[in-house]
Design a protein around this motif. Structure first.
Motif, mmCIF file in Angstrom:
data_model
loop_
_atom_site.group_PDB
_atom_site.id
_atom_site.type_symbol
_atom_site.label_atom_id
_atom_site.label_comp_id
_atom_site.label_asym_id
_atom_site.label_seq_id
_atom_site.Cartn_x
_atom_site.Cartn_y
_atom_site.Cartn_z
ATOM 1 N N MET A 1 13.833 -6.202 1.145
ATOM 2 C CA MET A 1 12.960 -5.500 0.638
ATOM 3 C C MET A 1 11.716 -5.191 -0.064
ATOM 4 S SD MET A 1 14.601 -2.605 -2.951
ATOM 5 C CE MET A 1 14.593 -1.176 -2.428
ATOM 6 N N LEU A 2 10.093 -4.424 0.163
ATOM 7 C CA LEU A 2 8.652 -4.632 0.050
ATOM 8 C C LEU A 2 8.615 -4.561 -1.560
ATOM 9 C CD1 LEU A 2 7.290 -2.537 2.891
ATOM 10 C CD2 LEU A 2 7.013 -4.722 2.561
ATOM 11 N N THR A 3 8.328 -5.189 -1.845
ATOM 12 C CA THR A 3 7.565 -5.248 -2.939
ATOM 13 C C THR A 3 5.930 -3.358 -3.374
ATOM 14 O OG1 THR A 3 6.030 -6.382 -3.242
ATOM 15 C CG2 THR A 3 7.837 -7.449 -4.039
ATOM 16 N N GLN A 4 5.489 -3.659 -4.645
ATOM 17 C CA GLN A 4 5.123 -2.424 -4.460
ATOM 18 C C GLN A 4 3.905 -2.535 -3.602
ATOM 19 O OE1 GLN A 4 4.108 -0.905 -8.394
ATOM 20 N NE2 GLN A 4 6.157 -0.516 -8.843
ATOM 21 N N PHE A 5 3.152 -4.295 -3.952
ATOM 22 C CA PHE A 5 2.712 -4.988 -3.095
ATOM 23 C C PHE A 5 2.261 -4.937 -1.550
ATOM 24 C CE2 PHE A 5 0.617 -8.999 -0.911
ATOM 25 C CZ PHE A 5 -0.704 -8.422 -0.851
ATOM 26 N N GLY A 6 3.473 -4.829 -1.293
ATOM 27 C CA GLY A 6 4.188 -5.270 0.081
ATOM 28 C C GLY A 6 4.286 -3.612 0.956
ATOM 29 N N VAL A 7 4.660 -2.441 0.320
ATOM 30 C CA VAL A 7 4.416 -1.107 0.636
ATOM 31 C C VAL A 7 2.762 -1.124 0.785
ATOM 32 C CG1 VAL A 7 4.558 0.904 -0.261
ATOM 33 C CG2 VAL A 7 6.790 -0.375 -1.077
ATOM 34 N N PHE A 8 2.048 -1.545 -0.800
ATOM 35 C CA PHE A 8 0.626 -1.001 -0.332
ATOM 36 C C PHE A 8 0.229 -1.855 0.696
ATOM 37 C CE2 PHE A 8 -3.994 -1.996 -0.840
ATOM 38 C CZ PHE A 8 -4.590 -1.352 -1.960
ATOM 39 N N CYS A 9 -0.061 -3.099 0.856
ATOM 40 C CA CYS A 9 -0.071 -3.357 2.262
ATOM 41 C C CYS A 9 0.041 -2.590 3.916
ATOM 42 C CB CYS A 9 0.282 -5.004 2.439
ATOM 43 S SG CYS A 9 -0.541 -6.045 0.964
ATOM 44 N N ARG A 10 1.647 -2.407 3.990
ATOM 45 C CA ARG A 10 1.943 -2.058 5.521
ATOM 46 C C ARG A 10 0.660 -0.494 5.482
ATOM 47 N NH1 ARG A 10 7.940 -1.225 6.050
ATOM 48 N NH2 ARG A 10 7.589 -3.402 6.632
ATOM 49 N N LYS A 11 1.064 0.441 3.949
ATOM 50 C CA LYS A 11 0.116 1.449 4.291
ATOM 51 C C LYS A 11 -1.557 1.054 4.773
ATOM 52 C CE LYS A 11 -1.268 5.496 2.050
ATOM 53 N NZ LYS A 11 -2.833 5.968 3.112
ATOM 54 N N LEU A 12 -1.904 -0.471 4.227
ATOM 55 C CA LEU A 12 -3.317 -0.494 4.323
ATOM 56 C C LEU A 12 -3.306 -0.927 5.892
ATOM 57 C CD1 LEU A 12 -6.344 -0.192 3.094
ATOM 58 C CD2 LEU A 12 -5.493 -3.395 2.930
ATOM 59 N N ARG A 13 -2.358 -1.535 6.459
ATOM 60 C CA ARG A 13 -2.624 -1.988 7.776
ATOM 61 C C ARG A 13 -1.927 -0.497 8.788
ATOM 62 N NH1 ARG A 13 1.340 -6.967 5.679
ATOM 63 N NH2 ARG A 13 2.908 -5.162 6.578
ATOM 64 N N ILE A 14 -1.084 0.100 8.509
ATOM 65 C CA ILE A 14 -1.677 1.330 9.511
ATOM 66 C C ILE A 14 -2.593 2.459 9.263
ATOM 67 C CG2 ILE A 14 0.096 4.060 9.365
ATOM 68 C CD1 ILE A 14 2.706 2.057 8.247
ATOM 69 N N ASP A 15 -3.010 2.078 8.232
ATOM 70 C CA ASP A 15 -4.029 3.016 8.282
ATOM 71 C C ASP A 15 -4.974 2.892 8.903
ATOM 72 O OD1 ASP A 15 -2.933 4.897 6.913
ATOM 73 O OD2 ASP A 15 -4.051 4.276 4.761
ATOM 74 N N ASN A 16 -4.974 1.412 9.538
ATOM 75 C CA ASN A 16 -6.401 0.651 10.303
ATOM 76 C C ASN A 16 -6.073 -0.397 11.549
ATOM 77 O OD1 ASN A 16 -8.535 -0.517 8.549
ATOM 78 N ND2 ASN A 16 -7.546 -0.536 7.156
ATOM 79 N N GLY A 17 -4.687 0.064 11.897
ATOM 80 C CA GLY A 17 -4.342 0.079 12.886
ATOM 81 C C GLY A 17 -3.618 -1.313 13.480
ATOM 82 N N GLU A 18 -3.560 -2.652 12.377
ATOM 83 C CA GLU A 18 -3.394 -3.270 12.165
ATOM 84 C C GLU A 18 -1.577 -4.020 12.022
ATOM 85 O OE1 GLU A 18 -6.672 -5.246 9.983
ATOM 86 O OE2 GLU A 18 -5.318 -5.104 9.103
ATOM 87 N N LEU A 19 -1.221 -5.258 12.532
ATOM 88 C CA LEU A 19 -0.019 -5.647 12.918
ATOM 89 C C LEU A 19 -0.819 -6.702 11.443
ATOM 90 C CD1 LEU A 19 0.922 -6.488 16.303
ATOM 91 C CD2 LEU A 19 1.182 -4.416 15.267
ATOM 92 N N LEU A 20 1.413 -7.226 11.177
ATOM 93 C CA LEU A 20 0.994 -7.845 10.202
ATOM 94 C C LEU A 20 0.237 -9.271 10.179
ATOM 95 C CD1 LEU A 20 3.454 -8.724 7.073
ATOM 96 C CD2 LEU A 20 3.906 -10.372 8.817
#
Length: 122
Positions: A1-20
């Motif tokens: 389960m993602l933490t709040q930080f994980g959710v933030f990073c996932r959204k940031l990656r999606i917004d920038n078209g990036e993978l983990l």
């Protein structure tokens, strides 16, 4: 389960078209390490607020959201007791032992005291 930080990073990656892996490379860590941080298995390194803010050129509002996400995702807290008085050490240790037993009213009172002493920010 993602933490709040994980959710933030996932959204940031999606917004920038990036993978983990892309974000991990930018942070100079492995994908598995970044994943462990995002899921709360490891604490977020202290320098990541500034590092992520700079890499992704976050505005002040987004950087503040990142800061709160990191704070709310921490699994443990390290307190440096070097150069503290015995009274201060006793206070920290008593709080560490008892904080889970505090009721909501007591927690609110303590938070209010800390906010008052810190100009409203804790």
């Amino acid at each position: 389960m993602l933490t709040q930080f994980g959710v933030f990073c996932r959204k940031l990656r999606i917004d920038n078209g990036e993978l983990l892996k892309n974000m991990a490379d930018k942070l100079e860590v492995t994908s598995s390490y970044l994943s462990a941080v995002e899921t709360g298995k490891r604490n977020v390194p202290h320098d990541w607020i500034e590092k992520i803010s700079n890499i992704y050129q976050l505005n002040a509002e987004s950087a503040q959201v990142l800061k709160f996400a990191i704070e709310n995702s921490q699994q443990s807290v390290k307190i440096d007791l070097k150069n503290t008085s015995n009274q201060e050490k006793n206070l920290v240790m008593a709080f560490a032992r008892e904080f889970k037993e505090l009721n909501e009213d007591d927690k609110s009172k303590i938070l209010s005291i800390l906010r008052k002493n810190n100009g409203g920010e804790v």
